[in-house]
Scaffold this active site. Structure first.
Site, PDB file in Angstrom:
ATOM      1  N   LYS A  13       0.842  -1.203   0.000  1.00 48.89           N
ATOM      2  CA  LYS A  13       0.000   0.000   0.000  1.00 48.89           C
ATOM      3  C   LYS A  13       0.880   1.258   0.000  1.00 48.89           C
ATOM      4  CE  LYS A  13      -1.997  -1.230   3.944  1.00 48.89           C
ATOM      5  NZ  LYS A  13      -1.322  -2.520   4.241  1.00 48.89           N
ATOM      6  N   ARG A  89     -10.439   0.129   8.023  1.00 46.89           N
ATOM      7  CA  ARG A  89      -9.872  -1.148   8.444  1.00 46.89           C
ATOM      8  C   ARG A  89     -10.879  -1.999   9.195  1.00 46.89           C
ATOM      9  NH1 ARG A  89      -4.206  -0.050   8.633  1.00 46.89           N
ATOM     10  NH2 ARG A  89      -3.009  -1.846   9.293  1.00 46.89           N
ATOM     11  N   ARG A 128      11.969  -4.493   5.666  1.00 41.68           N
ATOM     12  CA  ARG A 128      11.596  -3.099   5.344  1.00 41.68           C
ATOM     13  C   ARG A 128      12.431  -2.092   6.131  1.00 41.68           C
ATOM     14  NH1 ARG A 128       5.501  -1.381   5.558  1.00 41.68           N
ATOM     15  NH2 ARG A 128       5.613  -2.513   7.515  1.00 41.68           N
ATOM     16  N   ARG A 161      10.606  -0.288  11.623  1.00 42.80           N
ATOM     17  CA  ARG A 161       9.441  -0.036  12.468  1.00 42.80           C
ATOM     18  C   ARG A 161       9.432  -1.016  13.640  1.00 42.80           C
ATOM     19  NH1 ARG A 161       4.374   0.378   8.366  1.00 42.80           N
ATOM     20  NH2 ARG A 161       3.430  -0.870  10.018  1.00 42.80           N
ATOM     21  N   ARG A 172      -0.602  -8.948  13.556  1.00 43.43           N
ATOM     22  CA  ARG A 172      -1.199  -7.997  12.596  1.00 43.43           C
ATOM     23  C   ARG A 172      -1.995  -8.753  11.534  1.00 43.43           C
ATOM     24  NH1 ARG A 172       4.184  -5.097  11.058  1.00 43.43           N
ATOM     25  NH2 ARG A 172       2.979  -4.012   9.454  1.00 43.43           N
TER      26      ARG A 172
HETATM   27  P1  AP5 Z   1       4.829  -1.446   2.031  1.00 40.92           P
HETATM   28  O1  AP5 Z   1       4.400  -0.812   0.735  1.00 40.92           O
HETATM   29  O2  AP5 Z   1       5.481  -0.570   3.031  1.00 40.92           O
HETATM   30  O3  AP5 Z   1       3.597  -2.248   2.674  1.00 40.92           O
HETATM   31  P2  AP5 Z   1       2.211  -1.756   3.275  1.00 40.92           P
HETATM   32  O4  AP5 Z   1       1.102  -2.446   2.523  1.00 40.92           O
HETATM   33  O5  AP5 Z   1       2.145  -0.264   3.337  1.00 40.92           O
HETATM   34  O6  AP5 Z   1       2.284  -2.458   4.687  1.00 40.92           O
HETATM   35  P3  AP5 Z   1       2.247  -1.899   6.191  1.00 40.92           P
HETATM   36  O7  AP5 Z   1       3.039  -2.855   7.017  1.00 40.92           O
HETATM   37  O8  AP5 Z   1       2.577  -0.446   6.255  1.00 40.92           O
HETATM   38  O9  AP5 Z   1       0.695  -2.098   6.479  1.00 40.92           O
HETATM   39  P4  AP5 Z   1       0.002  -2.201   7.822  1.00 40.92           P
HETATM   40  O10 AP5 Z   1      -1.411  -2.167   7.348  1.00 40.92           O
HETATM   41  O11 AP5 Z   1       0.382  -3.347   8.660  1.00 40.92           O
HETATM   42  O12 AP5 Z   1       0.534  -0.942   8.642  1.00 40.92           O
HETATM   43  P5  AP5 Z   1      -0.022   0.540   8.867  1.00 40.92           P
HETATM   44  O13 AP5 Z   1       1.135   1.446   8.890  1.00 40.92           O
HETATM   45  O14 AP5 Z   1      -1.157   0.834   7.953  1.00 40.92           O
HETATM   46  O15 AP5 Z   1       5.772  -2.691   1.661  1.00 40.92           O
HETATM   47  C1  AP5 Z   1       6.363  -3.491   2.669  1.00 40.92           C
HETATM   48  C2  AP5 Z   1       7.799  -3.853   2.275  1.00 40.92           C
HETATM   49  O16 AP5 Z   1       7.774  -4.671   1.102  1.00 40.92           O
HETATM   50  C3  AP5 Z   1       8.681  -2.645   1.920  1.00 40.92           C
HETATM   51  O17 AP5 Z   1       9.981  -2.901   2.362  1.00 40.92           O
HETATM   52  C4  AP5 Z   1       8.638  -2.577   0.375  1.00 40.92           C
HETATM   53  O18 AP5 Z   1       9.827  -2.034  -0.166  1.00 40.92           O
HETATM   54  C5  AP5 Z   1       8.463  -4.032   0.019  1.00 40.92           C
HETATM   55  N1  AP5 Z   1       7.609  -4.231  -1.162  1.00 40.92           N
HETATM   56  C6  AP5 Z   1       6.475  -3.517  -1.476  1.00 40.92           C
HETATM   57  N2  AP5 Z   1       5.940  -3.993  -2.629  1.00 40.92           N
HETATM   58  C7  AP5 Z   1       6.744  -5.024  -3.034  1.00 40.92           C
HETATM   59  C8  AP5 Z   1       6.722  -5.922  -4.145  1.00 40.92           C
HETATM   60  N3  AP5 Z   1       5.735  -5.844  -5.080  1.00 40.92           N
HETATM   61  N4  AP5 Z   1       7.686  -6.858  -4.251  1.00 40.92           N
HETATM   62  C9  AP5 Z   1       8.693  -6.936  -3.306  1.00 40.92           C
HETATM   63  N5  AP5 Z   1       8.770  -6.115  -2.232  1.00 40.92           N
HETATM   64  C10 AP5 Z   1       7.806  -5.168  -2.085  1.00 40.92           C
HETATM   65  O19 AP5 Z   1      -0.641   0.432  10.334  1.00 40.92           O
HETATM   66  C11 AP5 Z   1       0.179   0.172  11.452  1.00 40.92           C
HETATM   67  C12 AP5 Z   1      -0.691   0.021  12.701  1.00 40.92           C
HETATM   68  O20 AP5 Z   1      -1.417   1.259  12.949  1.00 40.92           O
HETATM   69  C13 AP5 Z   1      -1.796  -1.016  12.647  1.00 40.92           C
HETATM   70  O21 AP5 Z   1      -1.286  -2.306  12.980  1.00 40.92           O
HETATM   71  C14 AP5 Z   1      -2.790  -0.485  13.670  1.00 40.92           C
HETATM   72  O22 AP5 Z   1      -2.380  -0.775  14.994  1.00 40.92           O
HETATM   73  C15 AP5 Z   1      -2.711   1.014  13.480  1.00 40.92           C
HETATM   74  N6  AP5 Z   1      -3.693   1.531  12.507  1.00 40.92           N
HETATM   75  C16 AP5 Z   1      -3.420   2.076  11.278  1.00 40.92           C
HETATM   76  N7  AP5 Z   1      -4.557   2.403  10.642  1.00 40.92           N
HETATM   77  C17 AP5 Z   1      -5.583   2.067  11.478  1.00 40.92           C
HETATM   78  C18 AP5 Z   1      -7.002   2.132  11.364  1.00 40.92           C
HETATM   79  N8  AP5 Z   1      -7.601   2.632  10.273  1.00 40.92           N
HETATM   80  N9  AP5 Z   1      -7.739   1.666  12.404  1.00 40.92           N
HETATM   81  C19 AP5 Z   1      -7.169   1.182  13.520  1.00 40.92           C
HETATM   82  N10 AP5 Z   1      -5.818   1.066  13.683  1.00 40.92           N
HETATM   83  C20 AP5 Z   1      -5.033   1.512  12.666  1.00 40.92           C
HETATM   84 ZN    ZN Z   2       2.143   1.096   4.961  1.00 40.03          ZN
END
Ligand code: AP5
Ligand code: ZN
Length: 217
Positions: A13, A89, A128, A161, A172
Site C-alpha cells: 500500500k 480497516r 523493510r 518499524r 497484525r
Molecule cells: P509497504 O508498501 O510498506 O507495505 P504496506 O502495505 O504499506 O504495509 P504496512 O506494514 O505499512 O501495512 P500495515 O497495514 O500493517 O501498517 P499501517 O502502517 O497501515 O511494503 C512493505 C515492504 O515490502 C517494503 O519494504 C517494500 O519495499 C516491500 N515491497 C512492497 N511492494 C513489493 C513488491 N511488489 N515486491 C517486493 N517487495 C515489495 O498500520 C500500522 C498500525 O497502525 C496497525 O497495525 C494499527 O495498529 C494502526 N492503525 C493504522 N490504521 C488504522 C485504522 N484505520 N484503524 C485502527 N488502527 C489503525
Molecule cells: Zn504502509
C-alpha cells in the site's frame, strides 16, 4: 481521484500510493504514518497508540474516524482527491467513510484490494526500512537504498518499524483476517471493488493499477 487501497501488512500500500499521488495530484492519507507521527511527537495519543500498534491490534474506530475526517475537511491537498492507505480497516470505519462522503456529495471511485498470500509477507516486513519523516519505505533486498541505511532523498537515516518483526506480524495478520477482510466483502458488494495481484514485482503491480485507472478514466 478518490480511492482506497486495502491489503495486509506488507502488501505494498505504502509503496504504490505515492505513485498514485504523483499521477493524480491528490493527498495520500496513511493512517499508520499519522499514528507513527503521534508516537514520534510523544503525544498522549502517541503513547497509547504505540502499545496497540506493537501488539498488532487496532486503535479505536472513533479516534481513526476523527483523524480521517479532520484531514479530509482541512488538508488542502485532499481538495484534489485522496488515496486512503490503511483506512477503513473495520466495517464501522467503512460505514462512517460513506457517511462523510455522502455529506460532501462525494463518491469513491475505486476500492482496490492488494491480494497476496500471507507466506510472502514475512520477508517483506522483516526487510523493510523506513524514512520516518516522509514515510518512504525501502527493502534491504527487494528495494535497497543507494547508500546503506540512508534515505535517497534527504540523506537522513532509515529505521526499522517497531512492529516489523515476525511475532508482531503474526498478530497484525490475525487482526487483518478477523477485522479487515470483512471490509473487502463490504466493497465487493459495490461496483467499485477491484483486486490486484500484489505478489508481483512493484513495477508490475503498478501496471495492474494503471490498467484499472485507464479503464475508468
Ligand atoms: P509497504 O508498501 O510498506 O507495505 P504496506 O502495505 O504499506 O504495509 P504496512 O506494514 O505499512 O501495512 P500495515 O497495514 O500493517 O501498517 P499501517 O502502517 O497501515 O511494503 C512493505 C515492504 O515490502 C517494503 O519494504 C517494500 O519495499 C516491500 N515491497 C512492497 N511492494 C513489493 C513488491 N511488489 N515486491 C517486493 N517487495 C515489495 O498500520 C500500522 C498500525 O497502525 C496497525 O497495525 C494499527 O495498529 C494502526 N492503525 C493504522 N490504521 C488504522 C485504522 N484505520 N484503524 C485502527 N488502527 C489503525
Ligand atoms: Zn504502509
Amino acid at each position: 481521484m478518490r480511492m482506497i487501497l486495502i491489503g495486509p501488512p506488507g502488501a505494498g500500500k505504502g509503496t504504490q500510493a505515492p505513485k498514485i499521488k504523483e499521477k493524480y495530484g491528490c493527498c495520500h492519507l496513511a493512517t499508520g504514518d499519522m499514528l507513527r507521527a503521534q508516537v514520534a511527537a510523544k503525544t498522549e495519543l502517541g503513547k497509547q497508540a504505540k502499545k496497540i500498534m506493537d501488539e498488532g491490534k487496532l486503535v479505536s474506530d472513533e479516534i481513526m474516524i476523527g483523524m480521517i475526517k479532520s484531514e479530509l475537511d482541512t488538508n488542502k491537498e485532499c481538495q484534489h482527491g485522496f488515496i486512503l492507505d490503511g483506512f477503513p480497516r473495520t466495517v464501522p470505519q467503512a460505514e462512517k467513510l460513506d457517511e462523510m462522503l455522502d455529506a460532501k456529495r462525494q463518491q469513491l471511485k475505486h476500492a482496490i484490494e492488494l491480494q497476496i498470500d500471507d507466506s510472502l509477507l514475512v520477508a517483506r516486513i522483516t526487510g523493510r526500512l523506513v524514512h520516518p519523516a516522509s514515510g518512504r519505505s525501502y527493502h534491504k533486498v527487494f528495494n535497497p537504498p543507494q547508500k546503506a541505511m540512508t534515505d535517497d532523498v534527504t540523506g537522513e537515516p532509515l529505521i526499522q518499524r517497531s512492529d516489523d518483526n515476525e511475532e508482531a506480524l503474526k498478530k497484525r495478520l490475525g487482526t487483518y483476517h478477523a477485522q479487515t477482510a470483512p471490509v473487502t466483502d463490504y466493497y465487493r458488494k459495490t461496483g467499485i471493488w477491484r483486486k490486484v495481484d500484489a505478489s508481483k514485482e512493484p513495477g508490475d503491480v503498478w501496471k495492474s493499477l494503471l490498467t484499472i485507472f485507464n479503464e475508468s478514466d
